[in-house]
Design an enzyme around this catalytic site. Structure first.
Site, PDB file in Angstrom:
ATOM      1  N   ASP A  89      12.842  20.663 -32.353  1.00 52.74           N
ATOM      2  CA  ASP A  89      13.669  19.497 -32.669  1.00 52.74           C
ATOM      3  C   ASP A  89      15.162  19.773 -32.643  1.00 52.74           C
ATOM      4  O   ASP A  89      15.960  18.857 -32.827  1.00 52.74           O
ATOM      5  CB  ASP A  89      13.295  18.951 -34.054  1.00 52.74           C
ATOM      6  CG  ASP A  89      13.784  19.853 -35.183  1.00 52.74           C
ATOM      7  OD1 ASP A  89      13.780  21.081 -34.987  1.00 52.74           O
ATOM      8  OD2 ASP A  89      14.159  19.334 -36.242  1.00 52.74           O
ATOM      9  N   ASP A 108      16.289  24.971 -29.984  1.00 52.14           N
ATOM     10  CA  ASP A 108      14.982  24.916 -29.332  1.00 52.14           C
ATOM     11  C   ASP A 108      15.070  24.509 -27.864  1.00 52.14           C
ATOM     12  O   ASP A 108      14.084  24.622 -27.136  1.00 52.14           O
ATOM     13  CB  ASP A 108      14.070  23.917 -30.061  1.00 52.14           C
ATOM     14  CG  ASP A 108      13.857  24.291 -31.515  1.00 52.14           C
ATOM     15  OD1 ASP A 108      13.704  25.489 -31.787  1.00 52.14           O
ATOM     16  OD2 ASP A 108      13.863  23.381 -32.369  1.00 52.14           O
ATOM     17  N   ASP A 165       8.215  25.224 -33.379  1.00 50.84           N
ATOM     18  CA  ASP A 165       9.376  25.632 -34.154  1.00 50.84           C
ATOM     19  C   ASP A 165       9.024  25.371 -35.625  1.00 50.84           C
ATOM     20  O   ASP A 165       8.089  24.624 -35.920  1.00 50.84           O
ATOM     21  CB  ASP A 165      10.588  24.815 -33.724  1.00 50.84           C
ATOM     22  CG  ASP A 165      11.781  25.036 -34.631  1.00 50.84           C
ATOM     23  OD1 ASP A 165      12.127  26.195 -34.870  1.00 50.84           O
ATOM     24  OD2 ASP A 165      12.334  24.028 -35.120  1.00 50.84           O
ATOM     25  N   CYS A 220       0.839  -1.197   0.000  1.00 52.98           N
ATOM     26  CA  CYS A 220       0.000   0.000   0.000  1.00 52.98           C
ATOM     27  C   CYS A 220       0.870   1.242   0.000  1.00 52.98           C
ATOM     28  O   CYS A 220       2.100   1.170   0.028  1.00 52.98           O
ATOM     29  CB  CYS A 220      -0.942   0.008   1.208  1.00 52.98           C
ATOM     30  SG  CYS A 220      -0.056   0.134   2.777  1.00 52.98           S
ATOM     31  N   CYS A 223       3.525   1.603   2.704  1.00 53.35           N
ATOM     32  CA  CYS A 223       4.793   0.917   2.420  1.00 53.35           C
ATOM     33  C   CYS A 223       5.704   1.823   1.594  1.00 53.35           C
ATOM     34  O   CYS A 223       6.915   1.894   1.826  1.00 53.35           O
ATOM     35  CB  CYS A 223       4.545  -0.377   1.651  1.00 53.35           C
ATOM     36  SG  CYS A 223       3.504  -1.573   2.504  1.00 53.35           S
TER      37      CYS A 223
END
Length: 707
Positions: A600, A604, A399, A3, A6
């Site tokens: 990419d 960026d 971009d 649970c 834990c």
């Protein structure tokens, strides 16, 4: 682990280990992720043992194995419990039948202390650690019912009504719930197992002129693979001979087979179609795209979204509070009505129904299922926070080059300021021979098509947002943006300025070839034409359907940016931006709502990091993908809308799961305390709550992109 309590205990133990900076424990996968200084593995494992658990390094294990709960013990427990429950069912039909007390004890004893031994072991370790967990609640509750039966038998004789069936049923249902939960969690990690299964065990290679079959682990970069029709590709490679169509759907999410010819990249794990291919290996082992995808999915499934912090805070005090409520229930019934026996049973029901399994699984189960199905469709989530935030995105900033446009621009114009055009083009290609920029590829490609000699550059230095410097032979050269050319005051700029303006009005990107010593001067003007991706307009339309605004951010000139924006259907354009300018624009956009940046390239990375959610295109640079929270494996910008949609679906499942997990306790605990739920009904509700939460999360596996 059983649970959320834990989880909190293991995390506290790991954070106390010297050198550990960060510890995150995920109950759904039963894994701990550490960020540490130095080698802390042995100390971390010792801390886990001291906290009452066993740990082992995950390296080398099959992904998604999870906890194994033996179904045979569950079946044995059910067989032993059934005769104890049958008399109760018979009584409902007016049949006064009851097993003799010794028989009830004989059936309940192995269920309590053999099948239920794990609850006692875990509860004892929790007490030693001065904390509580689900197993402590089960152990206390069933032990109370078992002890009450013995006391009543001793006090009232063998014909008294006993409660052995209550303790046996609760343990059986608890074990059944954990077994079903483990099976459901295994289904939630199916995405990782499916990806891991894509890599074949062997590869066919050509060495010393001979074709042979070797283990994939023995592959090396530079080996020549032979891929027959219908075979899976053993590693990332580049086609050297042959042509075929390759099914990359399970890796990239692209539905249609992709044509492959000499020079085309191959992804390890993809399925070859009709042609025989030879390909040179470019990456092996942990560096392949498939391995990186698996690591990314595992990392996301192990991460915790911000909403989980609330659950962790609640779980830290949950078990002690429930023990207090159970004690108050027993004392309340006993002192108010003298019904101490009934008080014990109602206290047992409180302890059992309040087990916080569902609470601990609510968030991680949804995150596992969401990241898994997203990975199957080529959407890799780096961390759970990105998955949680993405559904609130109000503005997406794209971009231009390589994101909305194809990453293969062509050199459409080359205007020499003086001298031989081919010689200058050869210099430009030599300068950019080692660059990964799409414009550099276009120059090198044009030079090779003209059969020009390309030399190796020296002292190469990238100047972000401005260009590239290097030495080629005796020439000190630069590829410069329009801004940098003007900043340098390059001689000959004015003579070609009108031609540069003309190229920009035609939507081209303009770069300058400069000689930088003894003083900067223009050698040539280059115009690059790029093609807008066929899916760019659809990507923008899908986002607008969701009520998301779209902007274009680019370092390119305004005319080229406007041309792409018109074709894609974008109205808001920010052009001629340096990398830091992009980050600044993103910061300003954030004042209007949650912002996602899609890019990419290296340029960026600052903007991706500055956005609330960074989304990197899979064909981009590693720097961009590291800065982004989400990576799109394919090159389709329409996947951006899909990423936002799977985020919305996942977050909805998290909220549903947390709602039901809290409802079980908010409604169930008072009903149990007031005597409206028997321990058996409470046990069934407890088991059902965990299974229902995981099963609800698994409904995400049916999601698929709109396209």
């Amino acid at each position: 682990m059983t649970c959320a309590s834990c989880v909190a205990r293991v995390e506290r133990a790991l954070k106390r280990v010297r050198g550990v900076c960060l510890a995150s424990v995920t109950p759904a996968t039963e894994t701990a992720t550490l960020r540490a200084e130095g080698d802390v593995l042995d100390a971390a494992l010792a801390a886990i043992r001291k906290a009452g658990y066993e740990g082992r390094p995950k390296a080398g294990q099959r992904p998604g194995r999870g906890a194994q709960h033996d179904g045979r013990e569950v079946a044995a427990s059910a067989l032993l419990t059934a005769p104890l429950v049958l008399p109760m069912l018979a009584a409902a039909f007016g049949l006064p039948w009851m097993l003799p007390a010794p028989w009830q004890l004989a059936l309940a004893l192995p269920v309590q202390f053999w099948i239920g031994a794990r609850f006692y072991r875990s509860a004892w370790k929790a007490l030693l650690a001065r904390t509580g967990n689900m197993d402590l609640l089960v152990a206390l509750g069933t032990s109370a019912a078992f002890a009450l039966s013995l006391v009543v038998w001793w006090r009232e004789g063998p014909h008294a009504h006993l409660y052995f069936e209550a303790s046996a049923v609760v343990i059986t249902l608890a074990r059944l719930g954990k077994w079903l939960e483990a099976r459901a969690k295994r289904e939630a990690t199916e995405a990782i197992r499916a990806l891991a299964a894509l890599q074949p065990a062997t590869a066919r290679v050509v060495r010393a002129g001979n074709e042979m079959e070797i283990a994939v682990a023995a592959l090396a970069v530079g080996d020549v693979l032979v891929v027959r029709p219908g075979e899976r590709i053993a590693a990332d490679a580049q086609v050297t001979e042959g042509s075929s169509h390759v099914d990359e759907s399970l890796v990239t999410g692209e539905g249609l087979p992709v044509a492959k010819v000499p020079g085309s990249p191959l992804t390890g794990g993809a399925l070859n179609g009709e042609g025989l291919l030879r390909a040179r290996v470019t990456a092996v082992g942990a560096e392949t795209l498939l391995a990186r995808i698996i690591r990314r999915v595992e990392s996301a499934q192990a991460a915790k979204p911000p909403i989980q912090r609330l659950v962790d805070r609640v779980s830290a005090v949950f078990v002690p509070v429930i023990v207090g409520v159970a004690l108050a229930t027993w004392l309340g019934w006993g002192l108010a009505t003298g019904g101490w026996e009934r008080g014990v049973l109602d206290a047992v029901a409180v302890l059992v129904i309040a087990c916080p399994c569902a609470l601990g699984l609510a968030t991680p189960a949804a995150v596992m299922a969401g990241t898994g199905v997203a990975a199957r469709h080529g959407i890799l989530v780096k961390d759970a926070e990105a998955l949680e935030v993405a559904h609130r995105v109000a503005i997406v900033a794209f971009d231009k080059t390589g994101t909305l446009t194809e990453a293969r621009p062509r050199l459409a114009a080359f205007v020499a300021a003086g001298g031989n055009e081919d010689a200058l083009l050869a210099l430009a290609a030599s300068l950019q021979a080692g660059s990964e920029h799409p414009l550099a590829h276009a120059v090198v490609r044009e030079a090779r098509e003209r059969a020009l000699e390309i030399a190796a550059p020296a002292a190469v230095r990238a100047v972000p947002g401005r260009g590239l410097q290097a030495e080629v032979g005796s020439h000190a050269l630069a590829i410069a943006s329009d801004r940098w050319t003007r900043e340098l005051g390059a001689a000959g700029y004015e003579a070609l300025a009108d031609r540069a303006t003309e190229l920009r009005t035609r939507g081209m990107t303009v770069s300058w070839l400069l000689e930088t010593r003894p003083r900067p001067r223009v050698l040539a003007l280059m115009g690059f034409a790029d093609t807008v991706r066929p899916s760019a307009a659809r990507a923008v339309a899908l986002l607008r359907e969701r009520g998301v605004a779209v902007a274009l951010l680019t370092g390119d000139n305004a005319a080229a940016a406007e041309a792409v924006a018109r074709e894609a259907g974008i109205e808001e354009v920010h052009a001629e931006l340096l990398p830091e300018d992009k980050a600044g624009v993103v910061a300003r956009l954030r004042s209007r709502g949650v912002v996602a940046m899609v890019g990419d390239g290296i340029n960026d990375a600052p903007a991706l990091a500055a956005a609330d959610v960074g989304i990197a295109m899979g064909g981009g640079t590693d720097v961009a993908m590291q800065a982004a929270g989400i990576t799109l494996v394919g090159s389709d910008p329409a996947r951006v809308a899909d990423a936002l949609e799977i985020s919305r679906r996942t977050y909805a499942k998290i909220r549903q799961n947390l709602f039901w997990a809290f409802v079980y306790n908010v409604v169930g605990v008072p009903l149990a305390a007031l005597g409206f739920l028997s321990p058996m009904v409470a046990g069934a509700a407890m088991a059902f709550s965990s299974v229902s939460v995981v099963s609800n999360a698994l409904l995400l596996r049916r999601w698929s992109p709109r396209g």
